[in-house]
Design a protein around this motif. Structure first.
Motif, short mmCIF file in Angstrom:
data_model
loop_
_atom_site.label_atom_id
_atom_site.label_comp_id
_atom_site.label_asym_id
_atom_site.label_seq_id
_atom_site.Cartn_x
_atom_site.Cartn_y
_atom_site.Cartn_z
N LYS A 75 0.82 -1.21 0.00
CA LYS A 75 0.00 0.00 0.00
C LYS A 75 0.86 1.26 0.00
O LYS A 75 0.66 2.16 -0.82
N SER A 76 1.81 1.30 0.92
CA SER A 76 2.64 2.51 0.99
C SER A 76 3.53 2.64 -0.24
O SER A 76 3.74 3.75 -0.74
N VAL A 77 4.03 1.53 -0.71
CA VAL A 77 4.87 1.58 -1.91
C VAL A 77 4.07 2.17 -3.07
O VAL A 77 4.57 3.00 -3.83
N ALA A 207 -3.57 9.74 1.34
CA ALA A 207 -3.40 9.71 2.79
C ALA A 207 -3.03 8.28 3.18
O ALA A 207 -3.82 7.36 3.01
N ASP A 208 -1.80 8.12 3.65
CA ASP A 208 -1.32 6.79 4.01
C ASP A 208 -1.52 6.56 5.50
O ASP A 208 -0.80 7.10 6.32
N GLU A 209 -2.52 5.81 5.83
CA GLU A 209 -2.88 5.52 7.22
C GLU A 209 -2.91 6.81 8.06
O GLU A 209 -2.22 6.91 9.07
N PRO A 210 -3.74 7.77 7.67
CA PRO A 210 -3.70 9.07 8.35
C PRO A 210 -4.21 9.01 9.78
O PRO A 210 -3.96 9.92 10.56
MG LIG Z 1 2.40 1.37 4.90
#
Ligand SMILES: [Mg+2]
Ligand SMILES: Nc1ncnc2c1ncn2[C@@H]1O[C@H](COP(=O)(O)OP(=O)(O)OP(=O)(O)O)[C@@H](O)[C@H]1O
Lengths: 372, 332
Positions: A75-77, A207-210
């Motif tokens: 996901k973050s990648v 928004a990455d795990e905001p």
């Molecule tokens: Mg991540």
């Protein structure tokens, strides 16, 4: 700004193709963010990590796509790839990432920099470490504004920063702007982060795990804030989370990722109410609130996520799948494509026949969950 | 902020007080009687009367706490040492008279301290500029040929003692090739050019060796900072590389380096014995060493106190600088 961007969009011929990836009803424009066959690989000492492997999705303005998946699913990648933040020396990226019609993958860093923060912005998980500890929050927001508005003076940028702090609901914004990140609570800090991300009215917000670092009540406030700001700015939002509860609250569409691939994609109703992938079932069974009964036993997905250096052949999920033996062995030999199911806009990558999937879900998964 | 400063300064002063008491105690703990020491130097027979006379002259006949009080008073307001016809006036800051040469200690310090200051500040400029820039570039180009060369060289540099490097420089640049003359100290105020040319060798020797340590330190700091989330945020804002690295990353990475540089400076100012000796300078370090060997206690006392002042002052300055740089310290 927004009109100008829409103008760009219409003129760009490349964005006319393939809208089948986007969800059903919207027809007004092509998705603002269109990812096609994205592959991200890292060369490491142990081998090549295939962190994202053939991912496609789109997000329109005014809509929110939730990307869910276990830790390490890429996901973050994916989000960093969209912003062009990967280190090019260690990362191989292929595929297309169209942001307002411009392909981020081919852009030089200098070109990409002009989009970053202006057309697309990002909110990170931990606002304490994501903000610079030595600069006041006002200065950091003003800086984000001035990069893309070089004509604006210091004082205009500062006023803009204070204005943004006010917009994200920080009381006494003029005074708070002078303060440093460590003087804010977790929730307020994330508001600062959001203010900074939105200072240039971006059309795309990733928004990455905001809300992962925040407690539950603050989490709800931040999600509300994002929803409010979205209706105000009409931006496209990619919301990354591993919390399906969050997704059900704010997302319009959901993309379920497993080992760097999409295994299920559809609108919230489809993916959360009528999920067809055994992995999605597993994710859902491990969320108490979605099953209506907090006391029901949570069923974690058995086994561990696979190594991204050595993916299992066939369906990457098959070693952990309870139904893998019902596919005549295809699960372990043939990689399933993300294919449309009967219901429009809903796509699933699974070798089980659709009727079986519906039956298994109804009989074995939903049954247990719905029990009072 | 004011409270922070006051607290730090008070702490520093009490440290210095403790050091002065301990040093003064040491003065009397040494087995030799200073009066005997002085008297033994001359050819005269050391009659008890003569020893007593010397003791009176030096004020050594009084109780130790009184002597300490007088010493401290001398430092701040000056005093008269001894009584009667042999009494001598010693204006502030009075550090006493050398047992050996009878010269005022203040004069000796005044002559040798500038030598050490010249060496240390010049070398510090070399090691900070060289070390930090090499370290930063190394970190930004991690894995490149430059980085590998820098890492290798700094490993050699950091493990090379100046006792070896100094003479090597002398052999290479002075004795064998005659590229440089043997350094001869000239005060800066007298002839800046001669001063600088005499300082080239010690600056380079001390500066280069320390820059190895600083390069390694800066590289490690910068690498750590580059992996920080706020650097990624800076990039996500669309800032240019120069701003991301030169402002956001550098600001965070340089803070610990400044701290260590400050402490190093404080320590070096107390004397750079080996550097001074290798290049034939009479700085504070060499003076202190000789005084200790000669049991010339007023000089030992003065140099030890001075070194303590430098170390403590550097600590206070670093703390304050830290507070200026890092708001978490200032407000926390
Ligand atoms: Mg991540
Ligand atoms: N720079 C990198 N070099 C090598 N491997 C990487 C790099 N960045 C990420 N990975 C690997 O890629 C995989 C996907 O990572 P990613 O951060 O996208 O997971 P995620 O879905 O965001 O998980 P989480 O929920 O824990 O944040 C992980 O296995 C991770 O180890």
């Amino acid at each position: 700004m927004t009109e100008q961007e829409e103008g760009t969009l219409v003129e760009t011929p490349g964005s006319a193709a393939s809208s089948e990836a986007s969800s059903s009803e919207t027809t007004k424009a092509d998705p603002y963010l269109q990812v096609r066959d994205l592959r991200v690989r890292f060369r490491t000492e142990d081998g090549v990590v295939r962190a994202v492997d053939g991912l496609s999705f789109g997000v329109e303005r005014g809509r929110t796509l939730g990307i869910v998946g276990e830790s390490g699913s890429g996901k973050s990648v994916t989000s960093l790839a969209v912003l062009g933040l990967h280190d090019p020396r260690r990362t191989e990226i292929s595929g297309e990432i169209l942001v307002g019609g411009r392909d981020v993958v081919g852009l030089s860093d200098a070109e990409c920099r002009r989009l970053r923060g202006r057309d697309m912005a990002m909110v990170f998980q931990d606002p304490l470490s994501a903000l610079h500890p030595y600069y006041s929050v006002g200065r950091q927001i003003a800086e984000a504004y001035r990069v893309h508005h070089p004509e604006a003076g210091r004082r205009a940028a500062w006023r803009r920063a204070v204005d943004m702090l006010d917009r994200v609901g920080i009381p006494q914004p003029a005074r708070r702007a002078e303060q440093y990140p460590h003087e804010f609570s977790g929730g307020m800090r994330q508001r600062v982060m959001i203010a900074m991300a939105l200072v240039n009215d971006p059309d795309l917000l990733v928004a990455d795990e905001p809300t992962t670092a925040l407690d539950v009540t603050v989490q709800a406030q931040i999600l509300d804030l994002l929803a409010d700001l979205q209706s105000e700015f009409n931006s496209a939002i990619v919301l990354i989370t591993h919390d399906l509860g969050v997704v059900s609250q704010v997302a319009d569409d959901v993309l379920v990722m497993y080992a760097g691939r999409a295994v299920e994609h559809g609108n919230v109703e489809q993916v959360l109410r009528r999920p067809q992938h055994p992995y999605t079932w597993g994710l859902l069974s491990s969320v108490p609130s979605l099953r209506g009964d907090a006391s029901a036993d949570l069923v974690p997905i058995r086994g561990n996520p696979p190594s991204l250096i050595n993916l299992p052949p066939g369906c990457a999920f098959h070693p952990r799948c309870r139904y893998a033996d019902r596919t005549d062995g295809r699960s372990s030999t043939e990689r399933p494509e993300l294919l449309p199911v009967a219901e429009a806009g809903h796509r699933v990558a699974c070798h089980l026949p659709e009727v079986d999937r519906q039956r298994f879900y109804a009989d074995e998964i939903a049954q247990v969950g719905v029990a009072p | 902020m004011l409270r922070f400063v006051v607290k730090k300064v008070l702490l520093a002063l009490s440290t210095l007080l403790a050091v002065s008491v301990i040093t003064f105690g040491m003065f009397f703990a040494v087995p030799n009687n200073p009066a005997e020491l002085m008297c033994g130097d001359s050819k005269n027979v050391c009659s008890p009367e003569r020893i007593e006379m010397i003791e009176r002259r030096m004020g050594l006949d009084k109780p130790i706490p009184v002597q300490y009080a007088e010493f401290m008073r001398g430092v701040f307001v000056g005093r008269t040492i001894g009584t009667g016809p042999t009494a001598r006036d010693c204006p502030a800051p009075c550090l006493g008279f050398s047992f050996r040469s009878d010269e005022p200690v203040t004069g000796i310090v005044g002559r040798t301290l500038p030598v050490t200051l010249s060496i240390v500040f010049g070398a510090a400029v070399v090691w900070l500029v060289l070390g930090v820039s090499i370290g930063m570039v190394s970190a930004l180009r991690r894995g490149s040929a430059f980085d590998k060369l820098a890492v290798g060289t700094s490993l050699v540099g950091a493990s090379m003692p100046i006792l070896l490097f100094g003479p090597l420089l002398l052999i290479g640049l002075v004795y064998e090739t005659g590229l440089l003359g043997y350094p001869r100290y000239t005060p800066l105020t007298e002839n800046p050019l001669a001063w600088a040319s005499a300082m080239i060798l010690p600056w380079f020797a001390l500066g280069f060796l320390n820059s190895a340590t600083y390069a390694r330190l800066s590289r490690a700091q910068m690498l750590e900072t580059l992996s920080e989330d706020f650097v990624r945020t800076a990039r996500a804002k669309g800032l240019s590389k120069i701003t991301v690295y030169g402002r956001h990353a550098l600001r965070a990475a340089i803070t610990p380096i400044i701290t260590i540089a400050g402490l190093d400076l404080g320590a070096y100012l107390g004397g750079t014995v080996i550097t001074e000796t290798v290049f034939g300078f009479t700085g504070l370090g060499r003076t202190a060493l000789n005084a200790a060997l000669d049991l010339d206690m007023p000089i030992v006392m003065a140099t030890v106190l001075l070194a303590a002042v430098f170390v403590v002052a550097a600590n206070v300055l670093v703390d304050m600088l830290y507070a200026v740089v890092d708001p978490r310290v200032r407000l926390g």
